[in-house]
Design an enzyme around this catalytic site. Structure first.
Site, PDB file in Angstrom:
ATOM      1  N   SER A 104     -32.869 -89.609 -62.122  1.00 21.19           N
ATOM      2  CA  SER A 104     -34.190 -88.969 -62.014  1.00 21.19           C
ATOM      3  C   SER A 104     -35.290 -89.849 -62.607  1.00 21.19           C
ATOM      4  O   SER A 104     -36.347 -90.035 -61.986  1.00 21.19           O
ATOM      5  CB  SER A 104     -34.190 -87.580 -62.662  1.00 21.19           C
ATOM      6  OG  SER A 104     -33.636 -87.610 -63.956  1.00 21.19           O
ATOM      7  N   HIS A 153     -25.486 -85.768 -61.134  1.00 19.27           N
ATOM      8  CA  HIS A 153     -26.593 -85.849 -62.114  1.00 19.27           C
ATOM      9  C   HIS A 153     -26.871 -84.415 -62.600  1.00 19.27           C
ATOM     10  O   HIS A 153     -25.972 -83.732 -63.078  1.00 19.27           O
ATOM     11  CB  HIS A 153     -27.784 -86.544 -61.434  1.00 19.27           C
ATOM     12  CG  HIS A 153     -28.900 -86.929 -62.355  1.00 19.27           C
ATOM     13  ND1 HIS A 153     -28.778 -87.056 -63.715  1.00 19.27           N
ATOM     14  CD2 HIS A 153     -30.218 -87.232 -62.103  1.00 19.27           C
ATOM     15  CE1 HIS A 153     -29.933 -87.423 -64.256  1.00 19.27           C
ATOM     16  NE2 HIS A 153     -30.827 -87.522 -63.297  1.00 19.27           N
ATOM     17  N   HIS A 188     -19.661 -90.262 -68.320  1.00 21.86           N
ATOM     18  CA  HIS A 188     -21.048 -90.741 -68.325  1.00 21.86           C
ATOM     19  C   HIS A 188     -21.082 -92.216 -67.960  1.00 21.86           C
ATOM     20  O   HIS A 188     -20.156 -92.963 -68.272  1.00 21.86           O
ATOM     21  CB  HIS A 188     -21.707 -90.538 -69.695  1.00 21.86           C
ATOM     22  CG  HIS A 188     -23.194 -90.526 -69.615  1.00 21.86           C
ATOM     23  ND1 HIS A 188     -23.942 -91.683 -69.685  1.00 21.86           N
ATOM     24  CD2 HIS A 188     -24.069 -89.506 -69.434  1.00 21.86           C
ATOM     25  CE1 HIS A 188     -25.218 -91.358 -69.563  1.00 21.86           C
ATOM     26  NE2 HIS A 188     -25.332 -90.051 -69.410  1.00 21.86           N
ATOM     27  N   ARG A 205     -26.262 -84.375 -77.256  1.00 19.05           N
ATOM     28  CA  ARG A 205     -26.920 -83.191 -76.683  1.00 19.05           C
ATOM     29  C   ARG A 205     -25.898 -82.055 -76.544  1.00 19.05           C
ATOM     30  O   ARG A 205     -26.238 -80.879 -76.661  1.00 19.05           O
ATOM     31  CB  ARG A 205     -27.555 -83.537 -75.327  1.00 19.05           C
ATOM     32  CG  ARG A 205     -28.601 -84.637 -75.419  1.00 19.05           C
ATOM     33  CD  ARG A 205     -29.077 -85.089 -74.052  1.00 19.05           C
ATOM     34  NE  ARG A 205     -28.018 -85.702 -73.260  1.00 19.05           N
ATOM     35  CZ  ARG A 205     -28.158 -86.140 -72.026  1.00 19.05           C
ATOM     36  NH1 ARG A 205     -29.334 -86.024 -71.406  1.00 19.05           N
ATOM     37  NH2 ARG A 205     -27.151 -86.683 -71.371  1.00 19.05           N
ATOM     38  N   ASP A 222     -24.295 -81.453 -69.827  1.00 20.97           N
ATOM     39  CA  ASP A 222     -24.111 -80.336 -68.892  1.00 20.97           C
ATOM     40  C   ASP A 222     -22.870 -79.490 -69.180  1.00 20.97           C
ATOM     41  O   ASP A 222     -22.748 -78.381 -68.656  1.00 20.97           O
ATOM     42  CB  ASP A 222     -24.041 -80.866 -67.452  1.00 20.97           C
ATOM     43  CG  ASP A 222     -25.302 -81.616 -67.079  1.00 20.97           C
ATOM     44  OD1 ASP A 222     -26.387 -81.084 -67.361  1.00 20.97           O
ATOM     45  OD2 ASP A 222     -25.206 -82.730 -66.527  1.00 20.97           O
TER      46      ASP A 222
HETATM   47  N1  NMX Z   1     -13.580 -86.271 -63.770  1.00 21.60           N
HETATM   48  C1  NMX Z   1     -12.743 -86.991 -62.981  1.00 21.60           C
HETATM   49  N2  NMX Z   1     -12.880 -88.300 -62.739  1.00 21.60           N
HETATM   50  C2  NMX Z   1     -13.903 -88.914 -63.370  1.00 21.60           C
HETATM   51  C3  NMX Z   1     -14.782 -88.262 -64.232  1.00 21.60           C
HETATM   52  C4  NMX Z   1     -14.598 -86.869 -64.409  1.00 21.60           C
HETATM   53  N3  NMX Z   1     -15.425 -86.141 -65.166  1.00 21.60           N
HETATM   54  N4  NMX Z   1     -15.692 -89.151 -64.701  1.00 21.60           N
HETATM   55  C5  NMX Z   1     -15.384 -90.343 -64.137  1.00 21.60           C
HETATM   56  N5  NMX Z   1     -14.310 -90.198 -63.322  1.00 21.60           N
HETATM   57  C6  NMX Z   1     -13.713 -91.203 -62.460  1.00 21.60           C
HETATM   58  C7  NMX Z   1     -14.745 -91.705 -61.463  1.00 21.60           C
HETATM   59  O1  NMX Z   1     -14.908 -90.781 -60.402  1.00 21.60           O
HETATM   60  C8  NMX Z   1     -14.171 -93.050 -61.075  1.00 21.60           C
HETATM   61  O2  NMX Z   1     -13.110 -92.806 -60.196  1.00 21.60           O
HETATM   62  P1  NMX Z   1     -12.816 -93.802 -58.934  1.00 21.60           P
HETATM   63  O3  NMX Z   1     -12.623 -95.163 -59.539  1.00 21.60           O
HETATM   64  O4  NMX Z   1     -11.597 -93.239 -58.315  1.00 21.60           O
HETATM   65  O5  NMX Z   1     -14.026 -93.753 -58.068  1.00 21.60           O
HETATM   66  C9  NMX Z   1     -13.569 -93.537 -62.406  1.00 21.60           C
HETATM   67  O6  NMX Z   1     -13.353 -92.358 -63.197  1.00 21.60           O
HETATM   68  C10 NMX Z   1     -14.481 -94.484 -63.162  1.00 21.60           C
HETATM   69  O7  NMX Z   1     -15.733 -93.874 -63.341  1.00 21.60           O
HETATM   70  P2  NMX Z   1     -16.610 -94.186 -64.644  1.00 21.60           P
HETATM   71  O8  NMX Z   1     -16.954 -95.640 -64.622  1.00 21.60           O
HETATM   72  O9  NMX Z   1     -15.937 -93.669 -65.851  1.00 21.60           O
HETATM   73  O10 NMX Z   1     -17.898 -93.274 -64.419  1.00 21.60           O
HETATM   74  P3  NMX Z   1     -19.227 -93.596 -63.586  1.00 21.60           P
HETATM   75  O11 NMX Z   1     -20.168 -94.345 -64.456  1.00 21.60           O
HETATM   76  O12 NMX Z   1     -18.913 -94.198 -62.253  1.00 21.60           O
HETATM   77  O13 NMX Z   1     -19.771 -92.123 -63.311  1.00 21.60           O
HETATM   78  C11 NMX Z   1     -20.370 -89.888 -63.824  1.00 21.60           C
HETATM   79  C12 NMX Z   1     -20.397 -91.336 -64.299  1.00 21.60           C
HETATM   80  C13 NMX Z   1     -21.212 -89.060 -64.769  1.00 21.60           C
HETATM   81  C14 NMX Z   1     -20.994 -89.813 -62.418  1.00 21.60           C
HETATM   82  C15 NMX Z   1     -18.912 -89.399 -63.796  1.00 21.60           C
HETATM   83  O14 NMX Z   1     -18.382 -89.436 -65.095  1.00 21.60           O
HETATM   84  C16 NMX Z   1     -18.748 -87.997 -63.222  1.00 21.60           C
HETATM   85  O15 NMX Z   1     -18.651 -87.867 -61.996  1.00 21.60           O
HETATM   86  N6  NMX Z   1     -18.747 -86.932 -64.085  1.00 21.60           N
HETATM   87  C17 NMX Z   1     -18.716 -85.575 -63.621  1.00 21.60           C
HETATM   88  C18 NMX Z   1     -20.086 -85.134 -63.146  1.00 21.60           C
HETATM   89  C19 NMX Z   1     -21.046 -84.946 -64.294  1.00 21.60           C
HETATM   90  O16 NMX Z   1     -20.726 -84.326 -65.304  1.00 21.60           O
HETATM   91  N7  NMX Z   1     -22.271 -85.446 -64.137  1.00 21.60           N
HETATM   92  C20 NMX Z   1     -23.330 -85.216 -65.132  1.00 21.60           C
HETATM   93  C21 NMX Z   1     -23.825 -86.470 -65.844  1.00 21.60           C
HETATM   94  C22 NMX Z   1     -24.883 -86.112 -66.823  1.00 21.60           C
HETATM   95  N8  NMX Z   1     -26.129 -85.683 -66.187  1.00 21.60           N
HETATM   96  O17 NMX Z   1     -26.688 -84.690 -66.528  1.00 21.60           O
HETATM   97  O18 NMX Z   1     -26.648 -86.365 -65.298  1.00 21.60           O
HETATM   98  C1  MLT Z   2     -29.300 -87.816 -67.989  1.00 20.29           C
HETATM   99  O1  MLT Z   2     -29.658 -87.049 -68.886  1.00 20.29           O
HETATM  100  O2  MLT Z   2     -30.125 -88.361 -67.237  1.00 20.29           O
HETATM  101  C2  MLT Z   2     -27.835 -87.996 -67.743  1.00 20.29           C
HETATM  102  O3  MLT Z   2     -27.102 -87.961 -68.923  1.00 20.29           O
HETATM  103  C3  MLT Z   2     -27.488 -89.126 -66.823  1.00 20.29           C
HETATM  104  C4  MLT Z   2     -27.718 -90.523 -67.317  1.00 20.29           C
HETATM  105  O4  MLT Z   2     -28.188 -90.782 -68.403  1.00 20.29           O
HETATM  106  O5  MLT Z   2     -27.381 -91.426 -66.514  1.00 20.29           O
END
Ligand code: NMX
Ligand code: MLT
Length: 441
Positions: A241, A271, A318, A327, A373
């Site tokens: 964002s 996100h 994350h 948070r 979240d």
């Molecule tokens: N559950 C299952 N698998 C996960 C999770 C999770 N919570 N987090 C990461 N992974 C997987 C990810 O999908 C990836 O798999 P693949 O190689 O098969 O594609 C692998 O672990 C490596 O990912 P990372 O490097 O650890 O994480 P990345 O930086 O790519 O992604 C998020 C970060 C936040 C997108 C990821 O952790 C996620 O999808 N979390 C769940 C959604 C979430 O809670 N999002 C909110 C973030 C905060 N916000 O408010 O924005």
């Molecule tokens: C945020 O608050 O924007 C989330 O934790 C996602 C991020 O920092 O990438």
């Protein structure tokens, strides 16, 4: 007493001169190398932006102008009788770069109350959408309708000196932040409370008034809104964002257009929408198991089932953080104080005891710990705000504080159009074969 604009002008002029000097003196210094993997994999760990309002340490979490969340809870002014920081104070801190006095906070609060009028065509635009539309869709439509009010767009059309951009961007940002609670509350009452809208109370602080317009008069909920609006406000510049607002703003799209673009990014499930996904996931687990306080064994099995279905566990992981999000901790502390026996909150805590171990077992998840979240929805449900599709709108109202303060800095520091270079895989192969530069010549 100086206005927000006068204070900002003073600090921004000095910062502008300092930044020019910094670039002149040190602009040639290398701050890192870029690997091929990084350009294919979401630019993780690649420093590519300047954002003045906050900085994220992977292990310590977010600091707003150097202050951690517990420090903000202590140092920022509170509402009378309250313990949580007033978001007005955080905005002042992010914009001006100094901790506010009580008087500074009153100036921001009064300015927002004065600027909070929302023209009727904005409500008509929202009403034109089916009531079934997702609240984030209605929110973005409302923001876009409000763009008619942009001082920046009007001034630009007439012709302004680029040195003065920041002034109009600050004006628009103040107006937009002032108006967002009304738009958010309108959407909530329209969708979930039969359109029984509640007039603003100009005597309340910005977050307290949001709680009031949503229809929640409990002082605990008002305190939650003050905390919630503070902790969700900013997470340095690279999150989807913030980065989007910065990018779109770099084309000199006005703050309404830029912020609406950022909110479309916040509406994605990886996100901001993750806050709705977390509660939906917990509710689904509870109804599948037929219990409202699942055991850790039951949670363990449900998490594994989620992963086996090829889904992510929402609220965990994350892109930058490598420890429990402060948070999350701030919300856990709030819950311990206000609702220690709440079953949903206890489920969130049991999930916290269960999920990281399982994610570690996968061996690929870089951060197995909870993010912001994972906790927020349970607190809202406690006070009766159970309509989880609305949660990302609350995140968005808060995020306005950080991304718009940042946008003011972008214009004050004369940041140019953002336009990184991209390549094709074909050009990468040719480069690897020694047949040319990576950009394909
Ligand atoms: N559950 C299952 N698998 C996960 C999770 C999770 N919570 N987090 C990461 N992974 C997987 C990810 O999908 C990836 O798999 P693949 O190689 O098969 O594609 C692998 O672990 C490596 O990912 P990372 O490097 O650890 O994480 P990345 O930086 O790519 O992604 C998020 C970060 C936040 C997108 C990821 O952790 C996620 O999808 N979390 C769940 C959604 C979430 O809670 N999002 C909110 C973030 C905060 N916000 O408010 O924005
Ligand atoms: C945020 O608050 O924007 C989330 O934790 C996602 C991020 O920092 O990438």
């Amino acid at each position: 007493m100086a206005t927000v604009k006068e204070r900002f002008k003073e600090v921004a002029e000095k910062a502008n001169a300092d930044t020019k000097e910094l670039i002149k003196e040190h602009g040639g210094k290398k701050i890192g190398e870029v690997t091929l993997a990084q350009i294919y994999q979401g630019m993780r760990g690649m420093t590519g932006l300047v954002s003045e309002t906050s900085l994220l340490d992977p292990n310590e979490g977010i600091r707003f102008r150097g202050y951690s969340i517990p420090e903000l809870q202590q140092k920022l002014p509170h509402a009378p009788g309250g313990k949580e920081p007033l978001p007005e104070g955080l905005f002042h801190l992010m914009l001006i770069g100094e901790l506010p006095t009580d008087e500074d906070v009153t100036i921001v609060s009064n300015a927002w109350a004065r600027r909070s009028h929302v023209p009727t065509h904005v409500f008509a635009t929202i009403d034109a959408l089916p009531v079934t539309s997702h609240p984030m869709t209605q929110f973005v439509a409302g923001i876009m309708a409000l763009q008619t009010e942009s001082n920046f767009a009007k001034a630009y059309a007439k012709g302004i000196n680029k040195k003065d951009y920041w002034e109009y961007v600050l004006d628009d940002s103040m107006d937009l932040i002032a108006r967002l609670p009304r738009i958010a509350a309108y959407i909530y009452r329209r969708k979930y409370k039969n359109g029984n809208h509640i007039e603003p109370n100009g005597l309340l602080d910005w977050a307290g008034n949001l709680a009031h317009m949503l229809g929640y008069e409990d002082e605990g909920f008002k305190e939650l809104m003050r905390l919630y609006m503070t902790i969700h406000a900013d997470h340095e510049g690279g999150n989807v964002s913030a980065h989007t607002v910065h990018l779109v703003g770099s084309a000199l799209s006005d703050p309404y257009l830029s912020f609406a673009a950022g909110m479309n990014g916040l509406a994605g499930p990886l996100h901001g929408l993750a806050n709705q996904e977390v509660i939906k996931w917990i509710m689904d687990m509870r109804s599948e198991l037929g219990v409202d306080l699942p055991s850790k064994e039951q949670i363990d099995a449900y998490v594994r089932k989620t992963l086996n279905e090829g889904k992510v566990v929402p609220g965990y992981g994350h892109a930058v953080l490598r420890k429990t999000d402060p948070r999350f901790t701030a919300q856990m502390e709030f819950a311990k104080k206000h609702m220690p026996d709440d079953h949903l909150v206890n489920t969130v805590w049991n999930i916290y005891d269960t999920v990281p171990g399982i994610l570690k077992e996968l061996g690929k998840v870089k951060n197995p710990w909870p993010n912001v979240d994972a906790h927020s929805g349970a607190l809202l449900v406690h006070y009766g705000l159970v309509e989880y599709e609305f949660y990302t709108v609350l995140f968005g109202v808060s995020r306005a504080l950080g991304v718009l303060a940042s946008l003011c800095w972008d214009r004050a520091l004369n940041f140019p159009l953002e336009r990184p270079k991209s390549v094709t895989t074909d050009s990468v192969h040719k480069w690897l074969n020694g047949e040319g530069e990576i950009w394909g010549e």
